[in-house]
Design an enzyme around this catalytic site. Structure first.
Site: not given
Ligand SMILES: Cc1cc2nc3c(=O)[nH]c(=O)nc-3n(C[C@H](O)[C@H](O)[C@H](O)COP(=O)(O)OP(=O)(O)OC[C@H]3O[C@@H](n4cnc5c(N)ncnc54)[C@H](O)[C@@H]3O)c2cc1C
Length: 591
Positions: A439
């Site tokens: 989220e």
């Molecule tokens: C169990 C689980 C359930 C999920 N359920 C859903 C779902 O139902 N629907 C859905 O759409 N998604 C879902 N997700 C996805 C989840 O919302 C994403 O994993 C989350 O938004 C983070 O994206 P990412 O994993 O690509 O991490 P990244 O975006 O790659 O982030 C990695 C790190 O970098 C930081 N970061 C990234 N960009 C920036 C920035 N601009 N400035 C500062 N820091 C930054 C982040 O805070 C984080 O610490 C789920 C994930 C999991 C693991």
């Protein structure tokens, strides 16, 4: 694992922390009486404790086996979901004309906390269905509403929320799933989504996916995203599920926690394209998705509260039973329950105080949402909307951060037994870890707070918030009750730290954005502990006014002020001093 809904604490936080009582006196909720709310919350607590909580462990060990495109949920889960939805719990806040009960958001906030306390893996799916209902109701066409809303509201069908793709996580604007106009008003979607909660399951005979995708001629980034409703089964003319749509789960993730919640990779368009129906306007999908996400963000905050409450109950129960060592003055033949040792008391009090602070922040956010929907006039609704917007990232991030701290302390209180799965403390720790990630990560919440929410109404929303906290501190100071210890001084200092850090950030947002971003997470923490501490004081002052057994509320307020609010000065310094050191530290990442 047992969970007993803390109905007294919940009721107190609702009525006196989040000011449900005054709202009802003002007629915000019409004929609804406080007794009705108490009865609803009590019944939800019973259901959470007696029906859902006993299934939490089996969900953890059984997981969500995936075979031939089908997910099987743990034994008993499907039946519990059916009982849950038939009891009307999916429809608490949903609009009455679509079969909902149109109850206040704050009532649902209390229920949501309890569903998640009982089992996050179970409650995750319904949480997203409720968010989907909000989006469809706010932005969908009349035809889409007529076709899908009643079944979503009753819980006969569940919803999913599909943003994430391998290259598009926090950066939603990078998503590539394509939607092409089919010429008949519908769209054909092709692409891949990952990490989709309850993307496939056996709870319901249809799943209504809410999918973000990009039209061929869409502008780049978030301005070119549209939201589509994509049913797992297309509907026959009589509205029943018919042909399979071209969307399927490809696999289910193996993950650290929430094993009972299926997290799916979804493939759209293997066979020509999944049929999708546009929600709202083309290229305006982010606005629709924000309706969904804002509700879901508060719900994930409440997930944190529920987990923290469960971990606290477990730890207090264990610390009363487990006997080790002696306290000062005990005979050498005696042993003390570990709860008698000052350091264990410190851990248990930390758990209790952080949980209660997060709860009252989340409930206050829900109350602001209610006022934004039901306030007497447009001006009142607008102010409440700003307050809800300001508090939502704090509710999400502070509550889920403390859930991890509390769950970790819970293991510590159990000693070695905490590290062993049987006690349940380890599962809570594993289940809590996802909440600061999904989220919108907590880092993204902090950025949202600093770059968007502080500027609401040219800073008037956050100024009003600080003024409200100052008012609580003044009353606390005037109470002169020695049981509060240093609370008024510590909380007063914290509010001034928050106020100064806010002005400092607002002055730098335009010209030195990276300086502001470097301090965003410590600022959110400062916001959370200051707000949580003051709202605990507000509850304790109400307890004093009411009389009766006030000792626990005063003790928790005092502990929070003297042990957490006291950190505000350090956080303020971090906010204003950390950027140069962070921004110039390239050498650390060079090799
Ligand atoms: C169990 C689980 C359930 C999920 N359920 C859903 C779902 O139902 N629907 C859905 O759409 N998604 C879902 N997700 C996805 C989840 O919302 C994403 O994993 C989350 O938004 C983070 O994206 P990412 O994993 O690509 O991490 P990244 O975006 O790659 O982030 C990695 C790190 O970098 C930081 N970061 C990234 N960009 C920036 C920035 N601009 N400035 C500062 N820091 C930054 C982040 O805070 C984080 O610490 C789920 C994930 C999991 C693991």
């Amino acid at each position: 694992m047992t969970y007993r809904a803390p109905l007294v604490d919940i009721g107190f936080a609702l009525k006196y922390g989040a000011s449900l009582g005054p709202a009802m006196e003002q007629g915000l909720f019409g004929e609804l009486g406080i007794d009705d709310i108490d009865a609803i919350v009590a019944e939800a607590g019973r259901f959470a404790g007696e029906v859902i909580a006993p299934l939490n462990r089996i969900g953890d060990t059984y997981g969500t086996p995936f075979k031939d495109g089908v997910v099987t949920t743990a034994p008993g889960w499907k039946e519990a979901y059916r009982a849950w939805r038939l009891a009307g719990w999916n429809a608490v806040t949903a609009p009455a004309n679509w079969g909902g009960q149109a109850l206040p958001q704050i009532v649902n906030a209390a229920c949501t906390e309890m569903w998640h306390a009982a089992s996050v893996g179970f409650a995750n799916g319904p949480m997203l269905t409720m968010a989907a209902i909000d989006a469809l109701h706010a932005h969908g066409s009349d035809t889409l509403k007529r076709t899908y809303l009643e079944k979503l509201v009753s819980g006969e069908w569940m919803g999913t929320m599909q943003l994430t793709e391998p290259q598009a996580g926090s950066d939603v604007g990078a998503l590539r799933t394509r939607a092409e106009r089919a010429g008949d008003g519908t769209y054909r979607l092709k692409g891949q989504k990952i990490f989709i909660t309850y993307g496939e399951h056996d709870f319901t005979d249809n799943i209504i996916h809410f999918v973000l995708a990009r039209l061929p001629d869409a502008p780049p980034g978030t301005r070119g995203i549209s939201l589509f409703l994509v049913p797992k089964f297309l509907l026959r003319t009589d509205g029943s599920p018919g042909a399979r749509n071209d969307i399927r789960a490809h696999s289910v993730e193996h993950k650290l926690g929430i094993h009972g919640s299926p997290t799916c990779t979804m493939i759209l368009g293997d066979n020509g394209g999944a049929t999708g129906f546009l929600i709202g306007e083309e290229n305006a999908g982010m606005a629709c998705m924000f309706t969904m996400m804002n509700r879901a963000r508060l719900a994930v905050g409440l997930q944190g509260v529920g987990l923290a409450e469960c971990a606290t109950q477990l730890a207090i129960g264990y610390a009363r039973e487990r006997r080790q060592g002696r306290t000062t003055g005990m005979k050498s033949s005696e042993t003390a329950p570990i709860a008698a040792h000052p350091d264990v008391r410190r851990m248990l009090l930390s758990m209790r105080a952080l949980t209660q602070a997060a709860r009252v922040i989340c409930y206050s956010t829900a109350m602001a949402l209610d006022r934004s929907e039901r306030g007497a006039d447009a001006a009142a609704r607008n102010i409440a909307h700003q307050q809800a917007s300001l508090l939502t990232p704090v509710a999400k991030a502070f509550s889920t951060d403390i859930a991890n701290e509390v769950a970790s302390l819970g293991i510590q209180v159990h000693g070695g037994m905490g590290y062993i799965e049987e006690t349940g403390a380890a599962q809570l720790f594993r289940d809590a870890r996802i909440a600061p990630i999904y989220e919108g990560t907590n880092g993204i919440q902090a950025i949202d707070l600093v770059t968007r929410k502080l500027q609401l109404a040219d800073g008037a929303a956050v100024t009003a918030h600080c003024d409200e906290l100052r008012g609580i501190v003044r009353t606390l100071d005037a109470s002169n009750d020695p049981a509060f210890g240093w609370s008024a001084v510590r909380l007063g200092d914290a509010v001034e730290s928050l106020s100064r850090a806010t002005s400092w950030l607002l002055a730098r947002l335009d010209k030195e954005p990276d300086t502001a971003l470097a301090g965003a997470s410590p600022y959110l923490r400062l916001f959370g502990i200051t707000t949580g501490g003051c709202l605990l004081a507000k509850q304790a002052l109400a307890a004093l006014r009411l009389g009766g057994d006030t000792a626990a509320r005063l003790a928790v307020t005092r502990f929070f002020a003297e042990n957490f609010a006291v950190q505000a000065g350090g956080l303020e310094r971090t906010v204003v001093e950390c950027a140069p050191g962070i921004l110039a530290a390239d050498a650390v990442f060079a090799s």
